[in-house]
Scaffold this active site. Sequence first.
Site, mmCIF file in Angstrom:
data_model
loop_
_atom_site.group_PDB
_atom_site.id
_atom_site.type_symbol
_atom_site.label_atom_id
_atom_site.label_comp_id
_atom_site.label_asym_id
_atom_site.label_seq_id
_atom_site.Cartn_x
_atom_site.Cartn_y
_atom_site.Cartn_z
ATOM 1 N N LYS A 172 11.475 -4.182 25.633
ATOM 2 C CA LYS A 172 12.588 -4.136 24.665
ATOM 3 C C LYS A 172 13.820 -4.713 25.346
ATOM 4 O O LYS A 172 14.176 -4.311 26.450
ATOM 5 C CB LYS A 172 12.837 -2.688 24.283
ATOM 6 C CG LYS A 172 14.134 -2.453 23.527
ATOM 7 C CD LYS A 172 14.219 -1.009 23.117
ATOM 8 C CE LYS A 172 15.574 -0.692 22.535
ATOM 9 N NZ LYS A 172 15.644 0.669 22.013
HETATM 10 C C1 5RP Z 1 18.957 2.914 25.192
HETATM 11 C C2 5RP Z 1 17.917 2.574 24.230
HETATM 12 C C3 5RP Z 1 18.221 2.690 22.775
HETATM 13 O O1 5RP Z 1 17.100 3.194 22.138
HETATM 14 C C4 5RP Z 1 18.555 1.324 22.289
HETATM 15 O O2 5RP Z 1 19.804 0.981 22.680
HETATM 16 C C5 5RP Z 1 18.184 1.031 20.822
HETATM 17 O O3 5RP Z 1 19.076 1.369 19.970
HETATM 18 P P1 5RP Z 1 20.231 0.433 19.389
HETATM 19 O O4 5RP Z 1 19.572 -0.417 18.334
HETATM 20 O O5 5RP Z 1 21.163 1.470 18.832
HETATM 21 O O6 5RP Z 1 20.804 -0.402 20.485
HETATM 22 O O7 5RP Z 1 16.845 2.179 24.570
HETATM 23 O O8 5RP Z 1 18.646 2.377 26.434
#
Ligand code: 5RP
Length: 269
Positions: A172
Site C-alpha cells: 500500500k
Molecule cells: C496509516 C495507514 C492508513 O490506513 C492509511 O493512511 C489509509 O487511510 P487514508 O486513506 O485515510 O490515508 O495505513 O499508516
Amino acid sequence: MDWGMKNRFSKIIRPDTGRTVMLAVDHGYFQGPTTGLEEPRKTVEQLLPYADALMLTRGVLRTSIDPAVSTPIVLRVSGGTSILKELSNEGLTTSIEDAIRLNVSAVTMSIFVGGEYERQTLLNLSKLVNLGERYGIPVLAVTAVGRDMNRDARYLGLACRIAAELGAHFVKTYFCEDFEKVVRGCPVPLVVAGGKKIPEQDALQLTYNAIHAGAVGVDMGRNIFQSEAPVAMIKAVRSIVHENATVDEASILYNLLKAEETKPKVPAQ
Ligand code: 5RP
C-alpha cells in the site's frame, strides 16, 4: 504462493475484476480517535457491505465488529508509537497466532524507508513475511511517509520495491505523479491510500488515475469515512475500481446518492 495464501489473497482482491476496494479504519493506532472514527462501530457498520476488505487493529476488531461478518480482515500488526513521538519507531504488536485466531485474511504493517528507524521497520517486515509464509497469510506492507519526505515516484518507487524485495505479498502506497514508474518497479500488486481528506471529486480522480496507472485498487480511509456522504462515496469509488466508471460518471453517482443519504429523515407518524 501456496493454496492457503492464494485462497486468502483471492478474498481481498476480487478474482472477477482483479481489483479491490479496501476500507482503512486503523488510524487510531497512532493518532487516537480520528475524526469520523470516534465510534468505529457506527462508522464501519454502514460501509461494510461495500468494502472488499477491512483494515484495522485487533482492538477495534474485537470491540466493534460483529464476528459474523463475511468481509475479509486485513489486520494491522504494527504500532507502539503515537503522533506525539517519532512515528518510525514501530514494532510488531500482535502475534501471528492471534491473527490466526482472529481468522484474518492478511496482516499488515508499516515500513518507514528513510525514517530514523528504517532498519527496524524493514526487519519487522522480513520477520512478518517469514511468519506469513509459515502459516499461509499474505502480508501487506504500508509505505509510511515521514513528515519531511517527498511523495514522489522516486521515493515511493524505492519504498515499494524494497517492500516487495523483502517479500511483501502486496503493498500500500500513495499516489503520485508518474505513478506508472512506481507500478513498473514493483513486482507485487499495489493499492493506494487516499491520504488526507480532499474534495470528493479529487478523491475520485485520484482513484481513477491510480487504477489507470496500474494499481489494483485502493485502501482508502479518510476520503470515505470523513466524506459528507460516506456510503455514497464508497459506492462511487467502487464504480471506478470495479466497473471502470469515469470520474464524471462516478461524481454523478456520488451526488445522486449523497442527496439521498443526507436527506433529513422524516420522523414516523
Ligand atoms: C496509516 C495507514 C492508513 O490506513 C492509511 O493512511 C489509509 O487511510 P487514508 O486513506 O485515510 O490515508 O495505513 O499508516
